[in-house]
Design a protein around this motif. Structure first.
Motif, PDB file in Angstrom:
ATOM      1  N   ASN A  43       0.817  -1.208   0.000  1.00  7.28           N
ATOM      2  CA  ASN A  43       0.000   0.000   0.000  1.00  7.28           C
ATOM      3  C   ASN A  43       0.854   1.263   0.000  1.00  7.28           C
ATOM      4  N   HIS A  44       0.203   2.416   0.119  1.00  9.18           N
ATOM      5  CA  HIS A  44       0.874   3.708   0.080  1.00  9.18           C
ATOM      6  C   HIS A  44       1.799   3.934   1.282  1.00  9.18           C
ATOM      7  N   ASN A  45       1.702   3.068   2.306  1.00  7.97           N
ATOM      8  CA  ASN A  45       2.596   3.156   3.470  1.00  7.97           C
ATOM      9  C   ASN A  45       3.709   2.114   3.443  1.00  7.97           C
ATOM     10  N   GLY A  46       3.832   1.386   2.337  1.00  4.45           N
ATOM     11  CA  GLY A  46       4.868   0.368   2.214  1.00  4.45           C
ATOM     12  C   GLY A  46       4.547  -0.924   2.953  1.00  4.45           C
ATOM     13  N   GLN A  47       3.282  -1.142   3.293  1.00  7.40           N
ATOM     14  CA  GLN A  47       2.869  -2.344   4.012  1.00  7.40           C
ATOM     15  C   GLN A  47       2.196  -3.328   3.060  1.00  7.40           C
ATOM     16  N   SER A  48       2.436  -4.617   3.293  1.00  5.16           N
ATOM     17  CA  SER A  48       1.726  -5.639   2.514  1.00  5.16           C
ATOM     18  C   SER A  48       0.259  -5.595   2.897  1.00  5.16           C
ATOM     19  N   ILE A  49      -0.601  -5.717   1.887  1.00  3.69           N
ATOM     20  CA  ILE A  49      -2.036  -5.595   2.135  1.00  3.69           C
ATOM     21  C   ILE A  49      -2.815  -6.413   1.123  1.00  3.69           C
ATOM     22  N   LEU A  50      -3.979  -6.873   1.547  1.00  2.00           N
ATOM     23  CA  LEU A  50      -4.912  -7.537   0.650  1.00  2.00           C
ATOM     24  C   LEU A  50      -5.735  -6.457  -0.020  1.00  2.00           C
ATOM     25  N   PHE A  51      -5.522  -6.221  -1.322  1.00  2.00           N
ATOM     26  CA  PHE A  51      -6.245  -5.188  -2.055  1.00  2.00           C
ATOM     27  C   PHE A  51      -7.640  -5.634  -2.439  1.00  2.00           C
ATOM     28  N   GLY A  52      -7.762  -6.876  -2.803  1.00  2.00           N
ATOM     29  CA  GLY A  52      -9.049  -7.393  -3.239  1.00  2.00           C
ATOM     30  C   GLY A  52      -9.030  -8.903  -3.201  1.00  2.00           C
ATOM     31  N   CYS A  53     -10.198  -9.486  -3.222  1.00  2.50           N
ATOM     32  CA  CYS A  53     -10.275 -10.938  -3.221  1.00  2.50           C
ATOM     33  C   CYS A  53     -11.591 -11.382  -3.829  1.00  2.50           C
ATOM     34  N   GLY A  54     -11.631 -12.614  -4.241  1.00  2.00           N
ATOM     35  CA  GLY A  54     -12.845 -13.144  -4.814  1.00  2.00           C
ATOM     36  C   GLY A  54     -12.943 -14.638  -4.641  1.00  2.00           C
ATOM     37  N   LEU A  55     -14.146 -15.130  -4.716  1.00  5.38           N
ATOM     38  CA  LEU A  55     -14.400 -16.556  -4.832  1.00  5.38           C
ATOM     39  C   LEU A  55     -14.877 -16.763  -6.252  1.00  5.38           C
ATOM     40  N   ILE A  56     -14.202 -17.610  -7.002  1.00  4.74           N
ATOM     41  CA  ILE A  56     -14.537 -17.790  -8.410  1.00  4.74           C
ATOM     42  C   ILE A  56     -15.013 -19.213  -8.672  1.00  4.74           C
ATOM     43  N   SER A  57     -15.890 -19.345  -9.652  1.00  4.60           N
ATOM     44  CA  SER A  57     -16.497 -20.640  -9.938  1.00  4.60           C
ATOM     45  C   SER A  57     -15.583 -21.553 -10.740  1.00  4.60           C
ATOM     46  N   ASN A  58     -14.708 -20.975 -11.538  1.00  7.50           N
ATOM     47  CA  ASN A  58     -13.813 -21.751 -12.404  1.00  7.50           C
ATOM     48  C   ASN A  58     -12.480 -21.033 -12.529  1.00  7.50           C
ATOM     49  N   GLU A  59     -11.492 -21.762 -12.974  1.00  8.83           N
ATOM     50  CA  GLU A  59     -10.202 -21.156 -13.296  1.00  8.83           C
ATOM     51  C   GLU A  59     -10.013 -21.219 -14.806  1.00  8.83           C
ATOM     52  N   ASP A  60     -10.977 -20.618 -15.516  1.00  5.86           N
ATOM     53  CA  ASP A  60     -10.922 -20.598 -16.973  1.00  5.86           C
ATOM     54  C   ASP A  60     -10.782 -19.151 -17.460  1.00  5.86           C
ATOM     55  N   ILE A  61     -10.573 -18.989 -18.755  1.00 10.53           N
ATOM     56  CA  ILE A  61     -10.333 -17.662 -19.320  1.00 10.53           C
ATOM     57  C   ILE A  61     -11.512 -16.734 -19.043  1.00 10.53           C
ATOM     58  N   GLU A  62     -12.730 -17.190 -19.276  1.00 16.24           N
ATOM     59  CA  GLU A  62     -13.920 -16.349 -19.093  1.00 16.24           C
ATOM     60  C   GLU A  62     -14.018 -15.820 -17.657  1.00 16.24           C
ATOM     61  N   THR A  63     -13.776 -16.686 -16.684  1.00 11.85           N
ATOM     62  CA  THR A  63     -13.866 -16.271 -15.282  1.00 11.85           C
ATOM     63  C   THR A  63     -12.754 -15.294 -14.928  1.00 11.85           C
ATOM     64  N   TYR A  64     -11.529 -15.560 -15.403  1.00 12.08           N
ATOM     65  CA  TYR A  64     -10.430 -14.635 -15.127  1.00 12.08           C
ATOM     66  C   TYR A  64     -10.647 -13.288 -15.815  1.00 12.08           C
ATOM     67  N   VAL A  65     -11.212 -13.275 -17.015  1.00  4.31           N
ATOM     68  CA  VAL A  65     -11.524 -11.999 -17.679  1.00  4.31           C
ATOM     69  C   VAL A  65     -12.529 -11.231 -16.821  1.00  4.31           C
ATOM     70  N   TRP A  66     -13.567 -11.917 -16.321  1.00  4.65           N
ATOM     71  CA  TRP A  66     -14.543 -11.253 -15.449  1.00  4.65           C
ATOM     72  C   TRP A  66     -13.862 -10.696 -14.200  1.00  4.65           C
ATOM     73  N   LEU A  67     -13.017 -11.511 -13.566  1.00  4.61           N
ATOM     74  CA  LEU A  67     -12.349 -11.096 -12.331  1.00  4.61           C
ATOM     75  C   LEU A  67     -11.430  -9.899 -12.566  1.00  4.61           C
ATOM     76  N   PHE A  68     -10.575  -9.970 -13.578  1.00  2.52           N
ATOM     77  CA  PHE A  68      -9.642  -8.873 -13.849  1.00  2.52           C
ATOM     78  C   PHE A  68     -10.381  -7.622 -14.332  1.00  2.52           C
ATOM     79  N   ASN A  69     -11.471  -7.804 -15.086  1.00  3.83           N
ATOM     80  CA  ASN A  69     -12.265  -6.654 -15.511  1.00  3.83           C
ATOM     81  C   ASN A  69     -12.948  -6.005 -14.303  1.00  3.83           C
ATOM     82  N   SER A  70     -13.399  -6.824 -13.355  1.00  7.35           N
ATOM     83  CA  SER A  70     -13.972  -6.290 -12.114  1.00  7.35           C
ATOM     84  C   SER A  70     -12.920  -5.498 -11.352  1.00  7.35           C
TER      85      SER A  70
END
Length: 105
Positions: free
Chosen positions: A45-72
């Protein structure tokens, strides 16, 4: 949230949009009782600390799901992509990133 054709929850995403320079993206392999991989965007983060920026639970590890996740992710970041993204060598993830990069050019 992303729903399937009958309105059931398919994918969920949560993000902290404050910091976005360099992120590490990791998805675990079907480790919860719902068989949904947990995808985490981790960085510094802006203070030089490790941080969880975002997270998700996804239904598949396929291209369509990753496109949705990265677009989100990009939507939450006001379409400002990180300076770098570090991932494993998952082919579907790599293809999804390439698809999104082509959309921006």
């Amino acid at each position: 949230m992303d729903l399937d054709e009958v309105g059931r929850l398919k994918n969920v995403f949560r993000v902290n949009a404050r910091s976005r320079a360099v992120i590490t993206f990791v998805s675990t392999y079907l480790t919860n009782k719902y068989d949904m991989p947990f995808a985490a965007f981790v960085g510094v983060n802006h203070n030089g600390q490790s941080i969880l920026f975002g997270c998700g639970l996804i239904s598949n590890e396929d291209i369509e799901t990753y496109v949705w996740l990265f677009n989100s992710w990009l939507t939450c970041m006001f379409y400002r992509a990180p300076m770098a993204i570090i991932t494993d060598q998952d082919k579907a993830m790599q293809n999804a990133i390439e698809i999104l990069c082509q959309c921006k050019t």
